[in-house]
Design a protein around this motif. Structure first.
Motif, PDB file in Angstrom:
ATOM      1  N   ARG A  14       0.893  -0.978   0.050  1.00  0.00           N
ATOM      2  CA  ARG A  14      -0.109   0.270   0.005  1.00  0.00           C
ATOM      3  C   ARG A  14       0.877   1.018  -0.018  1.00  0.00           C
ATOM      4  O   ARG A  14       0.363   2.108  -0.753  1.00  0.00           O
ATOM      5  CB  ARG A  14      -0.975  -0.134   1.174  1.00  0.00           C
ATOM      6  CG  ARG A  14      -1.810   1.105   1.002  1.00  0.00           C
ATOM      7  CD  ARG A  14      -2.658   1.286   0.141  1.00  0.00           C
ATOM      8  NE  ARG A  14      -3.600   2.403   0.073  1.00  0.00           N
ATOM      9  CZ  ARG A  14      -3.086   3.757  -0.643  1.00  0.00           C
ATOM     10  NH1 ARG A  14      -2.231   3.665  -1.263  1.00  0.00           N
ATOM     11  NH2 ARG A  14      -3.974   4.739  -0.260  1.00  0.00           N
ATOM     12  N   ILE A  15       2.129   1.282   0.632  1.00  0.00           N
ATOM     13  CA  ILE A  15       3.020   2.120   0.800  1.00  0.00           C
ATOM     14  C   ILE A  15       3.455   2.555  -0.718  1.00  0.00           C
ATOM     15  O   ILE A  15       3.832   3.783  -1.246  1.00  0.00           O
ATOM     16  CB  ILE A  15       3.989   2.233   1.704  1.00  0.00           C
ATOM     17  CG1 ILE A  15       3.431   2.489   3.235  1.00  0.00           C
ATOM     18  CG2 ILE A  15       5.153   3.135   1.663  1.00  0.00           C
ATOM     19  CD1 ILE A  15       4.328   1.912   4.340  1.00  0.00           C
ATOM     20  N   LEU A  16       4.045   1.279  -1.449  1.00  0.00           N
ATOM     21  CA  LEU A  16       4.425   1.629  -2.560  1.00  0.00           C
ATOM     22  C   LEU A  16       3.536   2.100  -3.735  1.00  0.00           C
ATOM     23  O   LEU A  16       3.923   2.596  -4.687  1.00  0.00           O
ATOM     24  CB  LEU A  16       5.079   0.256  -2.990  1.00  0.00           C
ATOM     25  CG  LEU A  16       6.417  -0.366  -2.401  1.00  0.00           C
ATOM     26  CD1 LEU A  16       6.881  -1.592  -2.866  1.00  0.00           C
ATOM     27  CD2 LEU A  16       7.599   0.758  -2.428  1.00  0.00           C
ATOM     28  N   ALA A  17       2.343   2.098  -3.600  1.00  0.00           N
ATOM     29  CA  ALA A  17       1.254   2.438  -4.343  1.00  0.00           C
ATOM     30  C   ALA A  17       1.044   3.993  -4.067  1.00  0.00           C
ATOM     31  O   ALA A  17       0.323   4.288  -5.188  1.00  0.00           O
ATOM     32  CB  ALA A  17      -0.125   1.605  -4.221  1.00  0.00           C
ATOM     33  N   CYS A  18       1.288   4.547  -3.321  1.00  0.00           N
ATOM     34  CA  CYS A  18       1.304   5.916  -3.202  1.00  0.00           C
ATOM     35  C   CYS A  18       1.982   6.744  -4.218  1.00  0.00           C
ATOM     36  O   CYS A  18       2.690   6.534  -4.835  1.00  0.00           O
ATOM     37  CB  CYS A  18       2.000   6.426  -1.796  1.00  0.00           C
ATOM     38  SG  CYS A  18       0.987   5.713  -0.142  1.00  0.00           S
ATOM     39  N   ARG A  19       1.063   8.022  -4.687  1.00  0.00           N
ATOM     40  CA  ARG A  19       1.405   8.571  -5.617  1.00  0.00           C
ATOM     41  C   ARG A  19       2.019   9.940  -5.432  1.00  0.00           C
ATOM     42  O   ARG A  19       2.455  10.781  -6.276  1.00  0.00           O
ATOM     43  CB  ARG A  19      -0.014   8.866  -6.681  1.00  0.00           C
ATOM     44  CG  ARG A  19      -0.449   7.549  -7.099  1.00  0.00           C
ATOM     45  CD  ARG A  19      -1.496   7.512  -7.895  1.00  0.00           C
ATOM     46  NE  ARG A  19      -2.746   8.207  -7.237  1.00  0.00           N
ATOM     47  CZ  ARG A  19      -3.723   7.386  -6.416  1.00  0.00           C
ATOM     48  NH1 ARG A  19      -3.671   6.244  -6.500  1.00  0.00           N
ATOM     49  NH2 ARG A  19      -4.468   8.145  -6.069  1.00  0.00           N
ATOM     50  N   ASP A  20       1.743  10.545  -4.112  1.00  0.00           N
ATOM     51  CA  ASP A  20       2.134  11.814  -3.773  1.00  0.00           C
ATOM     52  C   ASP A  20       2.376  12.064  -2.396  1.00  0.00           C
ATOM     53  O   ASP A  20       2.227  11.137  -1.633  1.00  0.00           O
ATOM     54  CB  ASP A  20       0.999  12.988  -4.488  1.00  0.00           C
ATOM     55  CG  ASP A  20      -0.187  12.657  -3.773  1.00  0.00           C
ATOM     56  OD1 ASP A  20      -0.282  12.503  -2.718  1.00  0.00           O
ATOM     57  OD2 ASP A  20      -1.206  12.813  -4.530  1.00  0.00           O
ATOM     58  N   GLN A  21       3.107  13.123  -1.937  1.00  0.00           N
ATOM     59  CA  GLN A  21       3.380  13.416  -0.796  1.00  0.00           C
ATOM     60  C   GLN A  21       2.395  13.123   0.524  1.00  0.00           C
ATOM     61  O   GLN A  21       2.314  12.552   1.044  1.00  0.00           O
ATOM     62  CB  GLN A  21       3.860  14.556  -0.675  1.00  0.00           C
ATOM     63  CG  GLN A  21       5.081  15.016  -0.963  1.00  0.00           C
ATOM     64  CD  GLN A  21       5.773  16.181  -1.155  1.00  0.00           C
ATOM     65  OE1 GLN A  21       4.832  17.248  -0.781  1.00  0.00           O
ATOM     66  NE2 GLN A  21       7.030  16.563  -1.011  1.00  0.00           N
ATOM     67  N   GLU A  22       1.070  13.686  -0.129  1.00  0.00           N
ATOM     68  CA  GLU A  22      -0.018  13.706   0.816  1.00  0.00           C
ATOM     69  C   GLU A  22      -0.579  12.394   1.198  1.00  0.00           C
ATOM     70  O   GLU A  22      -0.597  12.042   2.312  1.00  0.00           O
ATOM     71  CB  GLU A  22      -1.143  14.472   0.300  1.00  0.00           C
ATOM     72  CG  GLU A  22      -2.241  14.769   1.225  1.00  0.00           C
ATOM     73  CD  GLU A  22      -3.487  15.517   0.711  1.00  0.00           C
ATOM     74  OE1 GLU A  22      -4.608  15.479   1.422  1.00  0.00           O
ATOM     75  OE2 GLU A  22      -3.375  16.222  -0.378  1.00  0.00           O
ATOM     76  N   GLU A  23      -0.639  11.647   0.204  1.00  0.00           N
ATOM     77  CA  GLU A  23      -0.941  10.147   0.072  1.00  0.00           C
ATOM     78  C   GLU A  23       0.094   9.307   1.240  1.00  0.00           C
ATOM     79  O   GLU A  23      -0.180   8.624   2.181  1.00  0.00           O
ATOM     80  CB  GLU A  23      -1.160   9.462  -1.078  1.00  0.00           C
ATOM     81  CG  GLU A  23      -1.826   8.083  -0.991  1.00  0.00           C
ATOM     82  CD  GLU A  23      -1.984   7.568  -2.403  1.00  0.00           C
ATOM     83  OE1 GLU A  23      -2.554   6.803  -2.477  1.00  0.00           O
ATOM     84  OE2 GLU A  23      -1.525   8.193  -3.295  1.00  0.00           O
TER      85      GLU A  23
END
Length: 78
Positions: A14-23
């Motif tokens: 789930r961490i690797l799927a993040c797309r930006d700083q906020e996420e």
């Protein structure tokens, strides 16, 4: 493998799927609490630097690759 199916691996993916700083910040909060509860060492200055550059696509990809390499290397050691 067992590591790939573990709750830790699911959280990590789930961490690797993040797309930006906020996420990434929102996803990392509970993970950081978990890491702290296990008394694991974390380089907070490096993590901050990686988060600061997370909106840059090439930096984000390098960070993801480094995190994945570290995560799966640690999984092989246990």
């Amino acid at each position: 493998t067992d590591l790939d199916k573990s709750s830790t691996a699911l959280r990590f993916n789930r961490i690797l799927a993040c797309r930006d700083q906020e996420e990434i910040i929102n996803i990392l909060r509970p993970t950081l609490r978990y890491i702290e509860s296990k008394n694991l060492l974390l380089d907070y200055s490096q993590l901050l630097n990686e988060i600061l550059w997370f909106n840059n696509e090439s930096s984000r990809e390098r960070t993801r690759a480094r995190w994945a390499q570290h995560f799966y290397k640690k999984g092989d050691e246990s």
